[in-house]
Each structure stands twice: as structure tokens, then as C-alpha cells.
Design a protein around this motif. Structure first.
Motif, PDB file in Angstrom:
ATOM      1  N   SER A  30      54.716 -19.959 -66.406  1.00  0.00           N
ATOM      2  CA  SER A  30      53.572 -19.994 -67.316  1.00  0.00           C
ATOM      3  C   SER A  30      52.683 -21.174 -66.926  1.00  0.00           C
ATOM      4  O   SER A  30      53.148 -22.126 -66.305  1.00  0.00           O
ATOM      5  CB  SER A  30      54.027 -20.132 -68.769  1.00  0.00           C
ATOM      6  OG  SER A  30      54.677 -21.361 -68.966  1.00  0.00           O
ATOM      7  N   VAL A  31      51.416 -21.084 -67.293  1.00  0.00           N
ATOM      8  CA  VAL A  31      50.469 -22.153 -66.994  1.00  0.00           C
ATOM      9  C   VAL A  31      49.756 -22.563 -68.269  1.00  0.00           C
ATOM     10  O   VAL A  31      49.604 -21.771 -69.198  1.00  0.00           O
ATOM     11  CB  VAL A  31      49.422 -21.748 -65.932  1.00  0.00           C
ATOM     12  CG1 VAL A  31      50.076 -21.423 -64.620  1.00  0.00           C
ATOM     13  CG2 VAL A  31      48.555 -20.614 -66.405  1.00  0.00           C
ATOM     14  N   ALA A  32      49.358 -23.808 -68.280  1.00  0.00           N
ATOM     15  CA  ALA A  32      48.499 -24.318 -69.345  1.00  0.00           C
ATOM     16  C   ALA A  32      47.205 -24.750 -68.672  1.00  0.00           C
ATOM     17  O   ALA A  32      47.222 -25.566 -67.759  1.00  0.00           O
ATOM     18  CB  ALA A  32      49.163 -25.490 -70.059  1.00  0.00           C
ATOM     19  N   SER A  33      46.112 -24.160 -69.087  1.00  0.00           N
ATOM     20  CA  SER A  33      44.841 -24.517 -68.464  1.00  0.00           C
ATOM     21  C   SER A  33      44.244 -25.717 -69.205  1.00  0.00           C
ATOM     22  O   SER A  33      44.559 -25.929 -70.380  1.00  0.00           O
ATOM     23  CB  SER A  33      43.885 -23.326 -68.513  1.00  0.00           C
ATOM     24  OG  SER A  33      43.659 -22.938 -69.849  1.00  0.00           O
ATOM     25  N   GLY A  66      40.554 -21.436 -67.859  1.00  0.00           N
ATOM     26  CA  GLY A  66      41.213 -20.850 -69.020  1.00  0.00           C
ATOM     27  C   GLY A  66      41.069 -19.351 -68.998  1.00  0.00           C
ATOM     28  O   GLY A  66      40.503 -18.783 -68.066  1.00  0.00           O
ATOM     29  N   THR A  67      41.574 -18.715 -70.028  1.00  0.00           N
ATOM     30  CA  THR A  67      41.495 -17.260 -70.077  1.00  0.00           C
ATOM     31  C   THR A  67      40.031 -16.839 -70.092  1.00  0.00           C
ATOM     32  O   THR A  67      39.193 -17.506 -70.682  1.00  0.00           O
ATOM     33  CB  THR A  67      42.231 -16.697 -71.306  1.00  0.00           C
ATOM     34  OG1 THR A  67      41.713 -17.308 -72.480  1.00  0.00           O
ATOM     35  CG2 THR A  67      43.723 -16.934 -71.203  1.00  0.00           C
ATOM     36  N   ALA A  68      39.766 -15.750 -69.408  1.00  0.00           N
ATOM     37  CA  ALA A  68      38.388 -15.274 -69.237  1.00  0.00           C
ATOM     38  C   ALA A  68      37.960 -14.494 -70.468  1.00  0.00           C
ATOM     39  O   ALA A  68      37.891 -13.273 -70.453  1.00  0.00           O
ATOM     40  CB  ALA A  68      38.291 -14.422 -67.977  1.00  0.00           C
ATOM     41  N   ASP A 100      33.474 -25.209 -48.784  1.00  0.00           N
ATOM     42  CA  ASP A 100      32.704 -24.480 -49.786  1.00  0.00           C
ATOM     43  C   ASP A 100      33.397 -24.461 -51.144  1.00  0.00           C
ATOM     44  O   ASP A 100      34.622 -24.420 -51.228  1.00  0.00           O
ATOM     45  CB  ASP A 100      32.503 -23.028 -49.346  1.00  0.00           C
ATOM     46  CG  ASP A 100      31.680 -22.917 -48.076  1.00  0.00           C
ATOM     47  OD1 ASP A 100      30.790 -23.762 -47.882  1.00  0.00           O
ATOM     48  OD2 ASP A 100      31.931 -21.990 -47.289  1.00  0.00           O
ATOM     49  N   VAL A 101      32.589 -24.475 -52.187  1.00  0.00           N
ATOM     50  CA  VAL A 101      33.055 -24.134 -53.526  1.00  0.00           C
ATOM     51  C   VAL A 101      32.540 -22.718 -53.742  1.00  0.00           C
ATOM     52  O   VAL A 101      31.340 -22.494 -53.852  1.00  0.00           O
ATOM     53  CB  VAL A 101      32.496 -25.089 -54.600  1.00  0.00           C
ATOM     54  CG1 VAL A 101      32.980 -24.669 -55.984  1.00  0.00           C
ATOM     55  CG2 VAL A 101      32.888 -26.529 -54.302  1.00  0.00           C
ATOM     56  N   ARG A 102      33.459 -21.769 -53.745  1.00  0.00           N
ATOM     57  CA  ARG A 102      33.057 -20.368 -53.849  1.00  0.00           C
ATOM     58  C   ARG A 102      32.824 -19.966 -55.299  1.00  0.00           C
ATOM     59  O   ARG A 102      33.265 -20.643 -56.215  1.00  0.00           O
ATOM     60  CB  ARG A 102      34.096 -19.480 -53.176  1.00  0.00           C
ATOM     61  CG  ARG A 102      34.041 -19.682 -51.643  1.00  0.00           C
ATOM     62  CD  ARG A 102      35.030 -18.855 -50.901  1.00  0.00           C
ATOM     63  NE  ARG A 102      36.200 -19.696 -50.638  1.00  0.00           N
ATOM     64  CZ  ARG A 102      37.441 -19.245 -50.616  1.00  0.00           C
ATOM     65  NH1 ARG A 102      37.696 -17.981 -50.858  1.00  0.00           N
ATOM     66  NH2 ARG A 102      38.436 -20.052 -50.363  1.00  0.00           N
ATOM     67  N   GLY A 103      32.142 -18.887 -55.472  1.00  0.00           N
ATOM     68  CA  GLY A 103      31.761 -18.429 -56.797  1.00  0.00           C
ATOM     69  C   GLY A 103      32.941 -18.162 -57.711  1.00  0.00           C
ATOM     70  O   GLY A 103      34.010 -17.752 -57.265  1.00  0.00           O
ATOM     71  N   PRO A 104      32.732 -18.398 -58.996  1.00  0.00           N
ATOM     72  CA  PRO A 104      33.789 -18.152 -59.968  1.00  0.00           C
ATOM     73  C   PRO A 104      34.141 -16.673 -60.045  1.00  0.00           C
ATOM     74  O   PRO A 104      33.319 -15.804 -59.756  1.00  0.00           O
ATOM     75  CB  PRO A 104      33.182 -18.609 -61.294  1.00  0.00           C
ATOM     76  CG  PRO A 104      31.958 -19.367 -60.960  1.00  0.00           C
ATOM     77  CD  PRO A 104      31.527 -18.935 -59.599  1.00  0.00           C
ATOM     78  N   GLY A 105      35.367 -16.427 -60.453  1.00  0.00           N
ATOM     79  CA  GLY A 105      35.833 -15.066 -60.642  1.00  0.00           C
ATOM     80  C   GLY A 105      37.024 -15.069 -61.576  1.00  0.00           C
ATOM     81  O   GLY A 105      37.492 -16.121 -62.017  1.00  0.00           O
ATOM     82  N   VAL A 106      37.510 -13.913 -61.863  1.00  0.00           N
ATOM     83  CA  VAL A 106      38.664 -13.765 -62.732  1.00  0.00           C
ATOM     84  C   VAL A 106      39.892 -13.518 -61.864  1.00  0.00           C
ATOM     85  O   VAL A 106      39.860 -12.681 -60.961  1.00  0.00           O
ATOM     86  CB  VAL A 106      38.463 -12.599 -63.727  1.00  0.00           C
ATOM     87  CG1 VAL A 106      39.708 -12.376 -64.563  1.00  0.00           C
ATOM     88  CG2 VAL A 106      37.253 -12.871 -64.615  1.00  0.00           C
ATOM     89  N   ILE A 107      40.951 -14.292 -62.114  1.00  0.00           N
ATOM     90  CA  ILE A 107      42.218 -14.086 -61.424  1.00  0.00           C
ATOM     91  C   ILE A 107      43.284 -13.794 -62.465  1.00  0.00           C
ATOM     92  O   ILE A 107      43.191 -14.228 -63.614  1.00  0.00           O
ATOM     93  CB  ILE A 107      42.630 -15.304 -60.554  1.00  0.00           C
ATOM     94  CG1 ILE A 107      42.854 -16.558 -61.402  1.00  0.00           C
ATOM     95  CG2 ILE A 107      41.605 -15.567 -59.467  1.00  0.00           C
ATOM     96  CD1 ILE A 107      43.478 -17.707 -60.633  1.00  0.00           C
ATOM     97  N   GLY A 108      44.280 -13.038 -62.065  1.00  0.00           N
ATOM     98  CA  GLY A 108      45.385 -12.728 -62.961  1.00  0.00           C
ATOM     99  C   GLY A 108      46.532 -13.689 -62.756  1.00  0.00           C
ATOM    100  O   GLY A 108      46.982 -13.892 -61.633  1.00  0.00           O
ATOM    101  N   ILE A 109      46.975 -14.314 -63.824  1.00  0.00           N
ATOM    102  CA  ILE A 109      48.143 -15.199 -63.778  1.00  0.00           C
ATOM    103  C   ILE A 109      49.094 -14.723 -64.860  1.00  0.00           C
ATOM    104  O   ILE A 109      48.761 -14.758 -66.044  1.00  0.00           O
ATOM    105  CB  ILE A 109      47.762 -16.676 -64.006  1.00  0.00           C
ATOM    106  CG1 ILE A 109      46.745 -17.148 -62.977  1.00  0.00           C
ATOM    107  CG2 ILE A 109      49.009 -17.551 -63.967  1.00  0.00           C
ATOM    108  CD1 ILE A 109      46.211 -18.550 -63.215  1.00  0.00           C
ATOM    109  N   TYR A 114      42.215 -15.165 -66.034  1.00  0.00           N
ATOM    110  CA  TYR A 114      41.724 -16.541 -66.131  1.00  0.00           C
ATOM    111  C   TYR A 114      40.457 -16.680 -65.296  1.00  0.00           C
ATOM    112  O   TYR A 114      40.328 -16.069 -64.237  1.00  0.00           O
ATOM    113  CB  TYR A 114      42.768 -17.530 -65.604  1.00  0.00           C
ATOM    114  CG  TYR A 114      43.923 -17.766 -66.529  1.00  0.00           C
ATOM    115  CD1 TYR A 114      43.941 -18.866 -67.376  1.00  0.00           C
ATOM    116  CD2 TYR A 114      45.005 -16.896 -66.559  1.00  0.00           C
ATOM    117  CE1 TYR A 114      45.018 -19.096 -68.224  1.00  0.00           C
ATOM    118  CE2 TYR A 114      46.082 -17.113 -67.405  1.00  0.00           C
ATOM    119  CZ  TYR A 114      46.076 -18.220 -68.232  1.00  0.00           C
ATOM    120  OH  TYR A 114      47.137 -18.436 -69.085  1.00  0.00           O
ATOM    121  N   LEU A 115      39.538 -17.517 -65.766  1.00  0.00           N
ATOM    122  CA  LEU A 115      38.329 -17.820 -65.003  1.00  0.00           C
ATOM    123  C   LEU A 115      38.656 -18.955 -64.033  1.00  0.00           C
ATOM    124  O   LEU A 115      39.195 -19.991 -64.444  1.00  0.00           O
ATOM    125  CB  LEU A 115      37.192 -18.232 -65.944  1.00  0.00           C
ATOM    126  CG  LEU A 115      35.816 -18.400 -65.292  1.00  0.00           C
ATOM    127  CD1 LEU A 115      35.348 -17.079 -64.672  1.00  0.00           C
ATOM    128  CD2 LEU A 115      34.804 -18.886 -66.316  1.00  0.00           C
TER     129      LEU A 115
END
Length: 131
Positions: A30-33, A66-68, A100-109, A114-115
Motif C-alpha cells: 500500500s502507498v500513502a501519497s 494522490g488518487t485521481a 524531462d518532466v513528462r506530462g501528468p497521467g493516471v497510474i494504477g497502484i 493516482y495522478l
């Protein structure tokens, strides 16, 4: 024996943890953002170092706000990126450079969205050196 590449990721992780940011090199249960993940980048290793016999190793720091679930997360992600960039810049003394700092996206954890945004961190590494 621990590879030089893993030691590089551990150095990045240590710098982020010193800034009191939960940082992982493996997926926890588990993660805590907010948090960050440090892993191999893409392309991972290229033979285009500036010095003869060197390669460029690319690592990626994925910062997770955090969560998207809303627009406020984008502000949180921007703040997190602004917090992390100076920490990564301080690693320049060890030979790291920010890519590079690439564009934000949603990842599944662990089944939750999460954003997040990936930040490339590069280092020149001499072939055959394990330091």
C-alpha cells in the motif's frame, strides 16, 4: 553483488527520503501519497556518453500526488514536482542531471488510480565501474 545501476537508484531514493518523501524502488502493498517511485527509465542505457567508454543511464522518478479524483490533485502534483526538482538538482554533485518532466497521467497502484508525473534523471556511467 549490487549493481552500479541499483546503487544509483538508491542514491536518488535516499535524497528524496531525506526530504521526508515516502520513496520506493519496489511496489509496496500500500502507498500513502504523496510519494515517489524510482526505477529504470526508457531508454535505460545508451552508449552515447560524452566521454569515451561511458554510457548514459536513465532512471525515472515517478511522483505521485494522490488518487485521481479531482482538479485539486493537479495543484498537489504541481507542488510536489516543485518540491522534488531542487532535491534532484542537488544530486548534480554526484553526476546526476535532470532530464524531462513528462506530462501528468493516471497510474494504477494496487487497483486505485493516482495522478502522477515521471521525471527523467540521467547519469553518465563508465563501463566496467561498479562504484
Amino acid at each position: 553483488m549490487v549493481s552500479a545501476y541499483r546503487l544509483q537508484r538508491e542514491a536518488i531514493k535516499a535524497a528524496l527520503k531525506a526530504d521526508e518523501l515516502a520513496t520506493y524502488t519496489k511496489m509496496p502493498k500500500s502507498v500513502a501519497s504523496p510519494c515517489a517511485f524510482v526505477g529504470p527509465g526508457s531508454p535505460y542505457i545508451t552508449g552515447t556518453g560524452a566521454n569515451f567508454g561511458c554510457e548514459i543511464v536513465r532512471h525515472v522518478v515517478t511522483v505521485v500526488a494522490g488518487t485521481a479524483d479531482g482538479d485539486s490533485r493537479e495543484d498537489e502534483l504541481d507542488d510536489l514536482i516543485a518540491r522534488v526538482l531542487p532535491v534532484l538538482e542537488a544530486l548534480r554533485a554526484q553526476g546526476f542531471v535532470i532530464g524531462d518532466v513528462r506530462g501528468p497521467g493516471v497510474i494504477g497502484i494496487n487497483g486505485k488510480p493516482y495522478l502522477a508525473a515521471p521525471i527523467d534523471v540521467l547519469i553518465e556511467h563508465a563501463h566496467g565501474r561498479d562504484d
